[in-house]
Design a protein around this motif. Structure first.
Motif, mmCIF file in Angstrom:
data_model
loop_
_atom_site.group_PDB
_atom_site.id
_atom_site.type_symbol
_atom_site.label_atom_id
_atom_site.label_comp_id
_atom_site.label_asym_id
_atom_site.label_seq_id
_atom_site.Cartn_x
_atom_site.Cartn_y
_atom_site.Cartn_z
ATOM 1 N N ARG A 153 21.624 -18.135 -62.290
ATOM 2 C CA ARG A 153 20.520 -18.494 -63.191
ATOM 3 C C ARG A 153 20.267 -17.358 -64.179
ATOM 4 O O ARG A 153 20.737 -16.237 -63.986
ATOM 5 C CB ARG A 153 19.249 -18.749 -62.388
ATOM 6 C CG ARG A 153 18.748 -17.528 -61.621
ATOM 7 C CD ARG A 153 17.584 -17.883 -60.706
ATOM 8 N NE ARG A 153 17.010 -16.712 -60.052
ATOM 9 C CZ ARG A 153 17.494 -16.155 -58.952
ATOM 10 N NH1 ARG A 153 18.592 -16.657 -58.400
ATOM 11 N NH2 ARG A 153 16.902 -15.100 -58.411
ATOM 12 N N LYS A 154 19.531 -17.681 -65.223
ATOM 13 C CA LYS A 154 19.100 -16.643 -66.147
ATOM 14 C C LYS A 154 17.995 -15.815 -65.506
ATOM 15 O O LYS A 154 17.189 -16.323 -64.721
ATOM 16 C CB LYS A 154 18.604 -17.263 -67.455
ATOM 17 C CG LYS A 154 19.708 -17.887 -68.293
ATOM 18 C CD LYS A 154 19.175 -18.359 -69.633
ATOM 19 C CE LYS A 154 20.309 -18.883 -70.501
ATOM 20 N NZ LYS A 154 19.824 -19.293 -71.855
ATOM 21 N N LEU A 155 17.958 -14.535 -65.881
ATOM 22 C CA LEU A 155 17.060 -13.595 -65.218
ATOM 23 C C LEU A 155 16.140 -12.901 -66.211
ATOM 24 O O LEU A 155 16.447 -12.800 -67.402
ATOM 25 C CB LEU A 155 17.891 -12.540 -64.475
ATOM 26 C CG LEU A 155 18.812 -13.077 -63.375
ATOM 27 C CD1 LEU A 155 19.699 -11.957 -62.862
ATOM 28 C CD2 LEU A 155 18.003 -13.692 -62.236
ATOM 29 N N PRO A 156 14.997 -12.375 -65.728
ATOM 30 C CA PRO A 156 14.093 -11.619 -66.603
ATOM 31 C C PRO A 156 14.784 -10.394 -67.201
ATOM 32 O O PRO A 156 15.705 -9.826 -66.607
ATOM 33 C CB PRO A 156 12.955 -11.202 -65.668
ATOM 34 C CG PRO A 156 13.051 -12.114 -64.503
ATOM 35 C CD PRO A 156 14.482 -12.484 -64.360
ATOM 36 N N VAL A 157 14.299 -9.977 -68.360
ATOM 37 C CA VAL A 157 14.896 -8.868 -69.105
ATOM 38 C C VAL A 157 13.897 -7.724 -69.203
ATOM 39 O O VAL A 157 12.739 -7.925 -69.582
ATOM 40 C CB VAL A 157 15.295 -9.311 -70.530
ATOM 41 C CG1 VAL A 157 15.981 -8.174 -71.276
ATOM 42 C CG2 VAL A 157 16.205 -10.524 -70.475
ATOM 43 N N LEU A 158 14.362 -6.515 -68.878
ATOM 44 C CA LEU A 158 13.531 -5.321 -69.000
ATOM 45 C C LEU A 158 14.237 -4.345 -69.938
ATOM 46 O O LEU A 158 15.362 -3.922 -69.694
ATOM 47 C CB LEU A 158 13.314 -4.691 -67.627
ATOM 48 C CG LEU A 158 12.365 -3.502 -67.524
ATOM 49 C CD1 LEU A 158 11.002 -3.824 -68.129
ATOM 50 C CD2 LEU A 158 12.216 -3.059 -66.069
ATOM 51 N N TRP A 159 13.554 -4.023 -71.038
ATOM 52 C CA TRP A 159 14.090 -3.112 -72.046
ATOM 53 C C TRP A 159 13.665 -1.688 -71.735
ATOM 54 O O TRP A 159 12.486 -1.431 -71.479
ATOM 55 C CB TRP A 159 13.553 -3.496 -73.431
ATOM 56 C CG TRP A 159 13.969 -4.854 -73.887
ATOM 57 C CD1 TRP A 159 13.407 -6.056 -73.533
ATOM 58 C CD2 TRP A 159 15.040 -5.163 -74.771
ATOM 59 N NE1 TRP A 159 14.059 -7.089 -74.148
ATOM 60 C CE2 TRP A 159 15.072 -6.577 -74.918
ATOM 61 C CE3 TRP A 159 15.972 -4.396 -75.467
ATOM 62 C CZ2 TRP A 159 16.001 -7.221 -75.725
ATOM 63 C CZ3 TRP A 159 16.901 -5.031 -76.273
ATOM 64 C CH2 TRP A 159 16.904 -6.434 -76.386
ATOM 65 N N TYR A 160 14.628 -0.761 -71.770
ATOM 66 C CA TYR A 160 14.314 0.652 -71.567
ATOM 67 C C TYR A 160 14.664 1.428 -72.833
ATOM 68 O O TYR A 160 15.817 1.434 -73.271
ATOM 69 C CB TYR A 160 15.098 1.233 -70.390
ATOM 70 C CG TYR A 160 14.802 2.707 -70.159
ATOM 71 C CD1 TYR A 160 13.772 3.095 -69.322
ATOM 72 C CD2 TYR A 160 15.534 3.699 -70.809
ATOM 73 C CE1 TYR A 160 13.476 4.436 -69.122
ATOM 74 C CE2 TYR A 160 15.244 5.042 -70.624
ATOM 75 C CZ TYR A 160 14.222 5.405 -69.778
ATOM 76 O OH TYR A 160 13.929 6.731 -69.589
ATOM 77 N N LEU A 161 13.653 2.089 -73.411
ATOM 78 C CA LEU A 161 13.836 2.869 -74.629
ATOM 79 C C LEU A 161 13.842 4.358 -74.281
ATOM 80 O O LEU A 161 12.902 4.861 -73.662
ATOM 81 C CB LEU A 161 12.719 2.574 -75.629
ATOM 82 C CG LEU A 161 12.514 1.096 -75.993
ATOM 83 C CD1 LEU A 161 11.455 0.976 -77.090
ATOM 84 C CD2 LEU A 161 13.810 0.426 -76.404
ATOM 85 N N SER A 162 14.885 5.049 -74.693
ATOM 86 C CA SER A 162 15.068 6.448 -74.332
ATOM 87 C C SER A 162 14.386 7.391 -75.314
ATOM 88 O O SER A 162 13.911 6.985 -76.376
ATOM 89 C CB SER A 162 16.560 6.778 -74.249
ATOM 90 O OG SER A 162 17.159 6.130 -73.151
ATOM 91 N N GLY A 163 14.374 8.683 -74.953
ATOM 92 C CA GLY A 163 13.653 9.684 -75.705
ATOM 93 C C GLY A 163 14.511 10.499 -76.646
ATOM 94 O O GLY A 163 15.692 10.226 -76.858
ATOM 95 N N LEU A 164 13.892 11.516 -77.213
ATOM 96 C CA LEU A 164 14.551 12.387 -78.192
ATOM 97 C C LEU A 164 15.836 12.980 -77.638
ATOM 98 O O LEU A 164 15.892 13.389 -76.479
ATOM 99 C CB LEU A 164 13.606 13.521 -78.584
ATOM 100 C CG LEU A 164 12.424 13.158 -79.488
ATOM 101 C CD1 LEU A 164 11.366 14.254 -79.451
ATOM 102 C CD2 LEU A 164 12.905 12.934 -80.915
ATOM 103 N N THR A 165 16.841 13.036 -78.483
ATOM 104 C CA THR A 165 18.192 13.576 -78.232
ATOM 105 C C THR A 165 19.045 12.662 -77.359
ATOM 106 O O THR A 165 20.222 12.947 -77.142
ATOM 107 C CB THR A 165 18.177 14.988 -77.599
ATOM 108 O OG1 THR A 165 17.840 14.916 -76.212
ATOM 109 C CG2 THR A 165 17.231 15.925 -78.341
#
Length: 300
Positions: free
Chosen positions: A41-53
């Protein structure tokens, strides 16, 4: 989309991909972990945004998210932090600006306005690609990040509350309009009109009426950047004044690195999973989560 690599991990697949970005006018690399339940099945999506450098690789290699993401059935998307390429303007000796430091804004000042359009890339362009290429349930999305990426996650959630059910952050830059880390970058990307900066500043967005049901923030108590760069007390104050629920945990003895992030990654994944469960979109449920090692809850 071109596949750079795929590796089996905890029954799922950790992949690295590259695609042409119209928003950033360059090729952009990103990582996606697809858990084993995606075969059904399709699953929930969690976006992770990284930091400087950082790039997509920092959290992929050091964040320790795959074991629990596989158990909970979460697709984890890890974008890059800026445009890349020889044609992209940069300040190679300045780690707080240019490549690796896109700040998740759409730049309006030349020469940066051509490539540094990370807000549009994260909010509009990459989600379309993820929806088309991966078993992602785009009706159930959450977002979190670290430092510059925590700033990005909170501001993006505030401006897109209809899309995201949950938002958390590790040591976010809470007030970038005044932070010594981000103020020079904002001026170069967005110009000298500070009214424009407010649309990419979490504290200012809340002051100006933007709302999100709740935020969950972990902050290392021994973080060397706490006072000037991050300013969590200012986010706490503005959330309290606006009636926005904020769970702010000061984790004593922890710094700013991935030793800190990996320690509390499970707490964040479980917290998001509770809010992404089910078919009815509802950001307001409080739920329960583990306090984690050394955590002190401060719930507003």
């Amino acid at each position: 989309m071109k596949t750079i690599s795929t590796d089996k991990c905890y029954g799922g697949t950790q992949g690295v991909y590259v695609s042409r970005s119209d928003a950033c006018d360059c090729d952009m690399t990103f990582a996606v972990f697809v858990p084993p339940q995606a075969a059904e099945r399709k699953l929930p999506v969690l976006w992770y945004l990284s930091g400087l450098t950082c790039t997509h690789a920092n959290v992929m290699e050091k964040g320790e998210y795959r074991r629990l993401a596989a158990e909970l059935g979460l697709v984890i998307v890890c974008p890059d932090t800026s445009p890349r390429g020889d044609h992209v303007p940069d300040e190679p000796d300045n780690w707080q600006f240019g490549k690796g430091a896109g700040f998740y804004v759409d730049a309006i000042e030349p020469p940066f306005s051509t490539n540094y359009r990370m807000y549009s890339y994260i909010v509009e362009e990459l989600p379309k690609l993820v929806a088309a290429e991966f078993p992602a349930d785009m009706t159930r999305q959450g977002i979190f990040g670290h430092s510059m990426g925590g700033h990005g996650a909170i501001t993006i959630a505030l401006k897109n509350p209809e899309r995201f059910r949950s938002c958390s952050a590790f040591a976010p830059i809470c007030h970038p309009s005044v932070s010594g880390w981000s103020r020079p970058a904002f001026e170069k990307y967005l110009g000298s009109n500070k009214a424009v900066w407010r649309s990419y500043d979490a504290c200012a967005l809340i002051e100006d009426g933007r709302r999100f049901p709740e935020f969950f923030v972990d902050q290392g108590g021994s973080d060397a950047f706490l006072a000037d760069g991050l300013r969590p007390a200012e986010l706490k104050a503005v959330c309290a004044a606006a009636g926005v629920k904020l769970t702010l945990r000061m984790q004593e003895g922890y710094g700013h690195s991935y030793f800190f992030i990996s320690t509390f990654m499970d707490d964040h994944l479980r917290w998001h999973a509770e809010r992404l469960a089910g078919e009815v979109e509802d950001c307001s449920s409080a739920g329960a989560f583990r306090s984690g090692p050394g955590g002190k809850e401060n719930i507003l």
